[in-house]
Scaffold this active site. Structure first.
Site, mmCIF file in Angstrom:
data_model
loop_
_atom_site.group_PDB
_atom_site.id
_atom_site.type_symbol
_atom_site.label_atom_id
_atom_site.label_comp_id
_atom_site.label_asym_id
_atom_site.label_seq_id
_atom_site.Cartn_x
_atom_site.Cartn_y
_atom_site.Cartn_z
ATOM 1 N N ASP A 69 8.257 -19.080 -26.395
ATOM 2 C CA ASP A 69 8.200 -17.823 -26.204
ATOM 3 C C ASP A 69 7.200 -17.661 -24.705
ATOM 4 O O ASP A 69 6.756 -18.604 -24.218
ATOM 5 C CB ASP A 69 7.654 -16.946 -26.898
ATOM 6 C CG ASP A 69 8.584 -15.449 -26.788
ATOM 7 O OD1 ASP A 69 9.029 -15.054 -25.986
ATOM 8 O OD2 ASP A 69 8.906 -14.847 -28.240
ATOM 9 N N HIS A 78 11.170 -16.540 -17.406
ATOM 10 C CA HIS A 78 11.180 -15.705 -18.200
ATOM 11 C C HIS A 78 10.710 -14.408 -17.212
ATOM 12 O O HIS A 78 10.072 -14.762 -16.279
ATOM 13 C CB HIS A 78 10.058 -15.826 -19.335
ATOM 14 C CG HIS A 78 10.209 -14.865 -20.696
ATOM 15 N ND1 HIS A 78 9.662 -13.539 -20.425
ATOM 16 C CD2 HIS A 78 10.770 -14.642 -21.641
ATOM 17 C CE1 HIS A 78 9.890 -12.814 -21.475
ATOM 18 N NE2 HIS A 78 10.419 -13.961 -22.421
ATOM 19 N N HIS A 129 16.306 -14.221 -17.521
ATOM 20 C CA HIS A 129 16.393 -13.325 -18.710
ATOM 21 C C HIS A 129 16.892 -12.094 -17.890
ATOM 22 O O HIS A 129 16.425 -11.547 -16.921
ATOM 23 C CB HIS A 129 15.079 -12.951 -19.458
ATOM 24 C CG HIS A 129 14.708 -14.171 -20.441
ATOM 25 N ND1 HIS A 129 14.805 -13.910 -21.903
ATOM 26 C CD2 HIS A 129 14.497 -15.472 -20.137
ATOM 27 C CE1 HIS A 129 14.400 -15.320 -22.508
ATOM 28 N NE2 HIS A 129 14.206 -16.024 -21.441
ATOM 29 N N LYS A 133 10.031 -18.963 -33.503
ATOM 30 C CA LYS A 133 9.462 -17.852 -34.106
ATOM 31 C C LYS A 133 8.412 -18.544 -35.525
ATOM 32 O O LYS A 133 9.396 -19.457 -36.069
ATOM 33 C CB LYS A 133 10.362 -16.842 -34.635
ATOM 34 C CG LYS A 133 11.250 -16.009 -33.447
ATOM 35 C CD LYS A 133 10.322 -15.356 -32.490
ATOM 36 C CE LYS A 133 11.287 -14.721 -31.458
ATOM 37 N NZ LYS A 133 10.637 -13.973 -30.517
ATOM 38 N N LYS A 137 13.618 -22.433 -27.075
ATOM 39 C CA LYS A 137 12.510 -22.249 -26.096
ATOM 40 C C LYS A 137 11.196 -21.986 -26.556
ATOM 41 O O LYS A 137 10.922 -21.163 -27.441
ATOM 42 C CB LYS A 137 13.149 -21.083 -25.095
ATOM 43 C CG LYS A 137 13.274 -19.768 -25.787
ATOM 44 C CD LYS A 137 13.506 -18.831 -24.541
ATOM 45 C CE LYS A 137 12.364 -18.324 -23.701
ATOM 46 N NZ LYS A 137 11.425 -17.637 -24.542
ATOM 47 N N ASN A 168 0.782 -1.344 -0.054
ATOM 48 C CA ASN A 168 0.121 -0.018 -0.006
ATOM 49 C C ASN A 168 0.736 1.341 -0.108
ATOM 50 O O ASN A 168 0.407 2.297 -0.493
ATOM 51 C CB ASN A 168 -0.910 -0.044 1.229
ATOM 52 C CG ASN A 168 -2.101 -0.721 1.144
ATOM 53 O OD1 ASN A 168 -2.489 -1.355 -0.057
ATOM 54 N ND2 ASN A 168 -2.766 -1.270 2.242
#
Length: 470
Positions: free
Chosen positions: A195, A286, A319, A167, A193, A115
């Protein structure tokens, strides 16, 4: 009551500003960068942070007499100027260890960054660093395996690990995803890996991905004779589903799984790290969502704190940015939190952003992962910055090769081994980077094409979050 009770409101600094206090070895120490509202004295704002992050509230309460407030309260014991910033200052606060549950990073952060960050007397507040006392560190599990054990499991020595993210990260079917994994691993990478945002979507359910990836890993191992792996992302909707995915990865005889520790949460992360320790599984971490928390130079939590918390919560790889790639992070700051991932003792060094000595004792280290916008031309600098106990991950820098992912993997492997060989021979690999890479390319058409493809690609943007040093 034996003590007099005076109801009402009193200034925080009357109780929580203690400039004569000498911190104990068992205290948890925190450094905050504080920007108060105009007209509020520094001592009052700093004391308010100490109060609201420990035992205090806005009013004097009778129940304070039922405990020993002097023992349990947080204490602001020092205030320092921030170099080059007239609005902000550093507040150093000591917290008695008994304020925190043993081994619970969740509990520590709930107190320190709870808080108090919404307090109206503050314009900005940033947690810059924490000194965890050894008495607390010994209650944390830490990395489930650590650097030495991970090298033994993967049979990789004397150089960084080499990997890439698959990718496109979203949209591939499980079978096509596995095909890309195979191409990368047979080309020369150690690891591939998932993503951070590939979990279990309609185009590719997690079980399908796990099965095709396991097949690809085993085929690549048979073909190359090397130990290979793929970080299977077990982050899920619930902890129960997370453990189900981890168990299936174990059934498939996969060596490593993955977790998004900030979006998944520290409770889930600590639980998964404990599972990995019991089941002989490596854990890749990650940091998705970190920049929402750590990038603003005056508000949030610095990544060095998040990195320290991860080492305590548990993970074998984390990372950290790249310095030279597309993600935020200057060299000295990055080296500062890499030290806190890998070393057993890290001295105070403001030039690296470390505000305290940090003794990690015998806690195992964590591999620093460099990933994000890197390619073969960056290899010499990456090796110089990160050293051997790191994992260098080239996503677009692998799949973007004109000849495909296998050729991109081969180019990265040749570049890495050439740089390691040159370093071991005593050459200055950053100064001689072009010569080293061009020499290696004479014997590797894959590397030659990669060097030509990415020769103009640079990410030369100024760092937003800079060290406060003059």
């Amino acid at each position: 009551m034996s003590k007099k009770y005076d109801a009402g409101v009193k200034e925080y600094r009357d109780t929580y500003w203690t400039p004569d206090y000498v911190p104990l070895d068992t205290d948890l120490l925190a450094c905050f960068k504080v920007t108060g509202q105009e007209g509020v004295p520094r001592e009052e704002v700093a004391a308010a942070v100490a109060a609201e992050s420990s035992t205090g509230t806005w009013s004097t309460v009778w129940s304070e007499l039922l405990t020993d407030l002097e023992f349990y309260k947080g204490r602001c014991y020092r205030i320092e100027d921030v170099p080059g910033d007239k609005e902000s200052f550093y507040a150093f606060i000591a917290y008695p260890l008994d304020l925190f549950e043993e081994g619970s990073i969740t509990n520590v952060l709930t107190s320190l960054v709870g808080n108090v960050f919404g307090f109206k007397a503050l314009r900005h507040l940033r947690l810059e660093d924490i000194r965890f006392p050894m008495a607390f560190i010994k209650t944390c599990g830490g990395p489930p395996n650590g650097i030495v054990v991970e090298r033994d499991r993967l049979n990789k020595y004397g150089r960084p690990l080499l990997g890439c993210t698959i990718k496109p990260k979203l949209g591939l079917s499980g079978k096509n995803y596995g095909r890309v994994v195979y191409e990368c691993l047979r080309g020369g990478l150690d690891l591939t890996k998932d993503d951070e945002n590939i979990n279990s979507q309609p185009f590719q359910r997690w079980r399908e991905r796990f099965e095709f990836v396991a097949e690809a890993v085993k085929l690549a191992q048979q073909e190359t004779g090397e130990v290979k792996g793929h970080y299977l992302n077990c982050t899920a909707t619930t902890p129960e589903e997370m453990y189900e995915r981890a168990e299936f990865a174990k059934e498939l005889d996969m060596p490593i799984i993955m977790h998004d520790y900030i979006t998944g949460g520290f409770t889930a992360n600590t639980g998964l790290a404990n599972w990995c320790r019991k089941n002989g599984m490596l854990l890749h971490i990650h940091r998705a969502m970190h920049a929402v928390i750590d990038r603003h130079p005056k508000h949030g939590i610095h990544f060095r704190v998040l990195a320290k918390c991860l080492r305590l919560s548990g993970g074998d790889q984390l990372h950290t940015g790249t310095v030279v790639g597309k993600l935020e992070g200057d060299r000295q700051t990055t080296l500062g939190f890499i030290d806190n991932l890998r070393e057993s003792f890290v001295p105070e060094d403001r030039n690296r952003g470390n505000f305290f000595d940090q003794d990690w004792g015998s806690m195992p280290g964590v591999f620093a992962v460099a990933s994000g916008g890197i390619h073969v031309w960056h290899m010499p600098a990456l090796l110089a910055i990160f050293g051997d106990d790191s994992c260098l991950q080239f996503g677009g820098g692998t799949h973007g090769h004109p000849w495909g992912s296998a050729a991109g993997a081969a180019a990265n492997r040749v570049a890495l081994e050439a740089c390691v060989k040159a370093r071991n021979a005593g050459r200055e690999i950053e100064k001689e980077s072009r010569d080293i890479l061009m020499e290696a390319a004479k014997h590797s058409p894959e590397l030659a094409i990669a060097l030509e493809t990415w020769k103009e690609i640079k990410f030369e943007f100024d760092t937003v979050d800079k060290l406060d040093v003059q």
